[in-house]
Design an enzyme around this catalytic site. Structure first.
Site, PDB file in Angstrom:
ATOM      1  N   ARG A   1     -11.834   8.204  -2.235  1.00  0.00           N
ATOM      2  CA  ARG A   1     -12.153   9.603  -1.926  1.00  0.00           C
ATOM      3  C   ARG A   1     -13.648   9.824  -1.682  1.00  0.00           C
ATOM      4  O   ARG A   1     -14.036  10.394  -0.664  1.00  0.00           O
ATOM      5  CB  ARG A   1     -11.668  10.495  -3.070  1.00  0.00           C
ATOM      6  CG  ARG A   1     -11.605  11.971  -2.723  1.00  0.00           C
ATOM      7  CD  ARG A   1     -11.146  12.793  -3.918  1.00  0.00           C
ATOM      8  NE  ARG A   1      -9.881  12.299  -4.464  1.00  0.00           N
ATOM      9  CZ  ARG A   1      -9.409  12.628  -5.654  1.00  0.00           C
ATOM     10  NH1 ARG A   1     -10.065  13.463  -6.434  1.00  0.00           N
ATOM     11  NH2 ARG A   1      -8.253  12.124  -6.074  1.00  0.00           N
TER      12      ARG A   1
ATOM     13  N   SER B   1      -2.514   0.849  -4.571  1.00  0.00           N
ATOM     14  CA  SER B   1      -2.978   2.056  -3.877  1.00  0.00           C
ATOM     15  C   SER B   1      -4.346   2.496  -4.358  1.00  0.00           C
ATOM     16  O   SER B   1      -4.603   2.559  -5.559  1.00  0.00           O
ATOM     17  CB  SER B   1      -1.987   3.202  -4.098  1.00  0.00           C
ATOM     18  OG  SER B   1      -2.515   4.401  -3.563  1.00  0.00           O
ATOM     19  N   ALA B   2      -5.203   2.832  -3.402  1.00  0.00           N
ATOM     20  CA  ALA B   2      -6.549   3.318  -3.721  1.00  0.00           C
ATOM     21  C   ALA B   2      -6.534   4.773  -4.174  1.00  0.00           C
ATOM     22  O   ALA B   2      -7.566   5.329  -4.540  1.00  0.00           O
ATOM     23  CB  ALA B   2      -7.439   3.177  -2.488  1.00  0.00           C
ATOM     24  N   SER B   3      -5.349   5.383  -4.172  1.00  0.00           N
ATOM     25  CA  SER B   3      -5.266   6.824  -4.446  1.00  0.00           C
ATOM     26  C   SER B   3      -5.074   7.163  -5.917  1.00  0.00           C
ATOM     27  O   SER B   3      -4.240   6.566  -6.599  1.00  0.00           O
ATOM     28  CB  SER B   3      -4.118   7.434  -3.657  1.00  0.00           C
ATOM     29  OG  SER B   3      -3.923   8.771  -4.048  1.00  0.00           O
TER      30      SER B   3
ATOM     31  N   ASP C   1       0.882  -1.151   0.000  1.00  0.00           N
ATOM     32  CA  ASP C   1       0.000   0.000   0.000  1.00  0.00           C
ATOM     33  C   ASP C   1       0.934   1.219   0.000  1.00  0.00           C
ATOM     34  O   ASP C   1       2.113   1.103   0.346  1.00  0.00           O
ATOM     35  CB  ASP C   1      -0.859  -0.034   1.274  1.00  0.00           C
ATOM     36  CG  ASP C   1      -1.639   1.244   1.467  1.00  0.00           C
ATOM     37  OD1 ASP C   1      -2.264   1.715   0.502  1.00  0.00           O
ATOM     38  OD2 ASP C   1      -1.620   1.781   2.599  1.00  0.00           O
ATOM     39  N   LEU C   2       0.430   2.366  -0.413  1.00  0.00           N
ATOM     40  CA  LEU C   2       1.281   3.567  -0.474  1.00  0.00           C
ATOM     41  C   LEU C   2       1.113   4.475   0.754  1.00  0.00           C
ATOM     42  O   LEU C   2       2.035   4.649   1.552  1.00  0.00           O
ATOM     43  CB  LEU C   2       0.951   4.350  -1.750  1.00  0.00           C
ATOM     44  CG  LEU C   2       1.626   5.719  -1.901  1.00  0.00           C
ATOM     45  CD1 LEU C   2       3.132   5.590  -2.001  1.00  0.00           C
ATOM     46  CD2 LEU C   2       1.065   6.441  -3.137  1.00  0.00           C
ATOM     47  N   ASP C   3      -0.099   5.049   0.868  1.00  0.00           N
ATOM     48  CA  ASP C   3      -0.346   6.059   1.904  1.00  0.00           C
ATOM     49  C   ASP C   3      -0.266   5.447   3.301  1.00  0.00           C
ATOM     50  O   ASP C   3      -1.060   4.584   3.653  1.00  0.00           O
ATOM     51  CB  ASP C   3      -1.736   6.678   1.701  1.00  0.00           C
ATOM     52  CG  ASP C   3      -1.860   7.415   0.369  1.00  0.00           C
ATOM     53  OD1 ASP C   3      -0.864   8.036  -0.052  1.00  0.00           O
ATOM     54  OD2 ASP C   3      -2.946   7.364  -0.245  1.00  0.00           O
TER      55      ASP C   3
ATOM     56  N   ASN D   1      -3.803   9.845  -6.689  1.00  0.00           N
ATOM     57  CA  ASN D   1      -2.565  10.631  -6.643  1.00  0.00           C
ATOM     58  C   ASN D   1      -1.320   9.754  -6.500  1.00  0.00           C
ATOM     59  O   ASN D   1      -0.215  10.272  -6.284  1.00  0.00           O
ATOM     60  CB  ASN D   1      -2.620  11.618  -5.478  1.00  0.00           C
ATOM     61  CG  ASN D   1      -3.687  12.683  -5.657  1.00  0.00           C
ATOM     62  OD1 ASN D   1      -3.595  13.506  -6.569  1.00  0.00           O
ATOM     63  ND2 ASN D   1      -4.738  12.648  -4.846  1.00  0.00           N
TER      64      ASN D   1
ATOM     65  N   GLU E   1       0.110  -3.222   4.669  1.00  0.00           N
ATOM     66  CA  GLU E   1      -0.973  -2.237   4.815  1.00  0.00           C
ATOM     67  C   GLU E   1      -0.973  -1.544   6.175  1.00  0.00           C
ATOM     68  O   GLU E   1      -0.579  -2.128   7.172  1.00  0.00           O
ATOM     69  CB  GLU E   1      -2.319  -2.966   4.689  1.00  0.00           C
ATOM     70  CG  GLU E   1      -2.897  -2.990   3.307  1.00  0.00           C
ATOM     71  CD  GLU E   1      -3.457  -1.633   2.857  1.00  0.00           C
ATOM     72  OE1 GLU E   1      -3.504  -0.685   3.677  1.00  0.00           O
ATOM     73  OE2 GLU E   1      -3.843  -1.526   1.691  1.00  0.00           O
ATOM     74  N   ASP E   2      -1.459  -0.302   6.193  1.00  0.00           N
ATOM     75  CA  ASP E   2      -1.660   0.409   7.466  1.00  0.00           C
ATOM     76  C   ASP E   2      -3.148   0.556   7.778  1.00  0.00           C
ATOM     77  O   ASP E   2      -3.500   1.124   8.807  1.00  0.00           O
ATOM     78  CB  ASP E   2      -1.026   1.807   7.419  1.00  0.00           C
ATOM     79  CG  ASP E   2      -1.768   2.734   6.484  1.00  0.00           C
ATOM     80  OD1 ASP E   2      -2.153   2.279   5.390  1.00  0.00           O
ATOM     81  OD2 ASP E   2      -1.983   3.905   6.840  1.00  0.00           O
TER      82      ASP E   2
ATOM     83  N   LYS F   1      -8.978   5.156   6.321  1.00  0.00           N
ATOM     84  CA  LYS F   1      -7.732   4.701   5.691  1.00  0.00           C
ATOM     85  C   LYS F   1      -8.008   3.608   4.662  1.00  0.00           C
ATOM     86  O   LYS F   1      -8.738   2.660   4.938  1.00  0.00           O
ATOM     87  CB  LYS F   1      -6.753   4.182   6.747  1.00  0.00           C
ATOM     88  CG  LYS F   1      -6.150   5.299   7.602  1.00  0.00           C
ATOM     89  CD  LYS F   1      -5.111   4.750   8.571  1.00  0.00           C
ATOM     90  CE  LYS F   1      -4.531   5.858   9.431  1.00  0.00           C
ATOM     91  NZ  LYS F   1      -3.645   5.318  10.479  1.00  0.00           N
ATOM     92  N   GLY F   2      -7.418   3.765   3.496  1.00  0.00           N
ATOM     93  CA  GLY F   2      -7.565   2.768   2.438  1.00  0.00           C
ATOM     94  C   GLY F   2      -8.847   2.897   1.642  1.00  0.00           C
ATOM     95  O   GLY F   2      -9.044   2.216   0.647  1.00  0.00           O
TER      96      GLY F   2
ATOM     97  N   LYS G   1     -10.877  -1.457  -1.695  1.00  0.00           N
ATOM     98  CA  LYS G   1     -10.563  -2.224  -0.491  1.00  0.00           C
ATOM     99  C   LYS G   1     -11.752  -2.053   0.455  1.00  0.00           C
ATOM    100  O   LYS G   1     -12.288  -0.959   0.511  1.00  0.00           O
ATOM    101  CB  LYS G   1      -9.280  -1.690   0.173  1.00  0.00           C
ATOM    102  CG  LYS G   1      -8.029  -1.762  -0.728  1.00  0.00           C
ATOM    103  CD  LYS G   1      -6.867  -0.990  -0.111  1.00  0.00           C
ATOM    104  CE  LYS G   1      -5.689  -0.939  -1.090  1.00  0.00           C
ATOM    105  NZ  LYS G   1      -4.551  -0.144  -0.590  1.00  0.00           N
TER     106      LYS G   1
ATOM    107  N   THR H   1       1.694   9.976   3.889  1.00  0.00           N
ATOM    108  CA  THR H   1       0.580  10.710   3.292  1.00  0.00           C
ATOM    109  C   THR H   1      -0.749  10.403   3.973  1.00  0.00           C
ATOM    110  O   THR H   1      -1.714  11.149   3.783  1.00  0.00           O
ATOM    111  CB  THR H   1       0.482  10.398   1.785  1.00  0.00           C
ATOM    112  OG1 THR H   1       0.834   9.029   1.599  1.00  0.00           O
ATOM    113  CG2 THR H   1       1.402  11.284   0.970  1.00  0.00           C
TER     114      THR H   1
HETATM  115  C1  BG6 Z   1      -5.885   5.693   0.078  1.00  0.00           C
HETATM  116  C2  BG6 Z   1      -5.885   6.466   1.380  1.00  0.00           C
HETATM  117  O1  BG6 Z   1      -4.604   5.227  -0.187  1.00  0.00           O
HETATM  118  O2  BG6 Z   1      -6.318   6.530  -0.991  1.00  0.00           O
HETATM  119  C3  BG6 Z   1      -7.238   7.115   1.629  1.00  0.00           C
HETATM  120  O3  BG6 Z   1      -5.579   5.572   2.432  1.00  0.00           O
HETATM  121  C4  BG6 Z   1      -7.631   7.949   0.422  1.00  0.00           C
HETATM  122  O4  BG6 Z   1      -7.140   7.911   2.784  1.00  0.00           O
HETATM  123  C5  BG6 Z   1      -7.617   7.091  -0.842  1.00  0.00           C
HETATM  124  O5  BG6 Z   1      -8.933   8.492   0.602  1.00  0.00           O
HETATM  125  C6  BG6 Z   1      -7.978   7.867  -2.095  1.00  0.00           C
HETATM  126  O6  BG6 Z   1      -7.002   8.817  -2.358  1.00  0.00           O
HETATM  127  P1  BG6 Z   1      -7.141   9.985  -3.413  1.00  0.00           P
HETATM  128  O7  BG6 Z   1      -5.757  10.556  -3.508  1.00  0.00           O
HETATM  129  O8  BG6 Z   1      -7.576   9.350  -4.709  1.00  0.00           O
HETATM  130  O9  BG6 Z   1      -8.154  10.948  -2.906  1.00  0.00           O
HETATM  131 MG    MG Z   2      -2.703   3.202   3.581  1.00  0.00          MG
END
Ligand code: BG6
Ligand code: MG
Length: 220
Positions: free
Chosen positions: A48, A115-117, A8-10, A119, A170-171, A44-45, A146, A16
């Site tokens: 958005r 990563s679910a992000s 996992d990233l964040d 970004n 994972e965190d 977490k995870g 997730k 982050t």
């Molecule tokens: C996950 C984070 O990695 O990404 C969450 O743990 C976050 O907190 C999710 O909401 C989505 O991220 P982003 O950058 O697409 O808003």
């Molecule tokens: Mg995380």
């Protein structure tokens, strides 16, 4: 046999998770909603929009906004978040993570990112670690969030390894659940109580050494 480690990233590679918390907290306060770190564990995870839904539900405001308004709120949070990550550098890697990536490479263990992000690529670029990853699976590439296992299974598929030969790190509660649902060995980084579903837990990334991972994996 251990073939791959999928991160996992964040909150695992870099802090982050704290930036997500700060940005959500500020948005929530503007809406008159207060939340603490215990509630934050549930974000977490999580994607958005789902995070926003959970915050609104916490404040009893689930039905107050239209879809367009919710998108504007999520956008606002993301603009704040992007400001927070804009100044990140390779110094923002969590303790021991660069050594770990190097050790995994040296031992021919494949490395994936789940990563679910949206970004994720920006953060990886800012940290200067793109070259270490054999695959990166982010929010854009999967249908299910997730705790659904899809993101980890997709990473394993792209790495051409069986899930049972993978370790996931994972965190987040939702993330550990996703790893377990994918039939992988789950390592949790952080609070013992919050991450109790994990097969092995370390308090911080400083304890997440190559040897610790290999020992934990083979003890099973
Ligand atoms: C996950 C984070 O990695 O990404 C969450 O743990 C976050 O907190 C999710 O909401 C989505 O991220 P982003 O950058 O697409 O808003
Ligand atoms: Mg995380």
């Amino acid at each position: 046999q251990l073939n791959a480690v999928i991160f996992d990233l964040d909150g695992v590679i870099t802090d982050t998770a704290e930036y997500h918390f700060i940005a959500w907290k500020q948005l929530a306060e503007q809406l008159g909603i207060t939340f603490d770190r215990a509630f934050n564990e549930q974000l977490k995870g999580v994607s958005r929009m789902e995070s926003l839904e959970r915050i609104l539900a916490l404040g009893g405001q689930a039905d107050r906004y239209t879809t367009a308004e919710k998108e504007a709120l999520a956008h606002k949070k993301n603009e704040h978040y992007k400001q927070l990550i804009a100044r990140m550098t390779p110094n923002d890697l969590l303790p021991g993570m660069l050594d770990l990536l190097r050790e995994l490479k040296r031992n021919h263990i494949k490395i994936g990112l789940a990563s679910a992000s949206k970004n994720a690529f920006t953060v990886i670029e800012r940290l200067g670690i793109r070259e270490y990853f054999d695959t990166i699976v982010d929010a854009a590439k999967v249908q299910n969030s997730k705790p659904h296992p899809e993101i980890f299974l997709t990473a394993a598929e792209q790495l051409r390894v069986a899930p049972s030969t993978c370790v996931g790190v994972e965190d987040a509660q939702a993330g550990v659940a996703a790893i377990k649902a994918a039939n992988m060995f789950a390592i949790g980084v952080g609070d013992k109580e919050a991450l109790k579903e994990a097969d092995y837990i370390v308090k911080t990334t400083a304890d997440l050494t190559y040897d610790a991972i290999v020992h934990a994996f083979h003890r099973e």
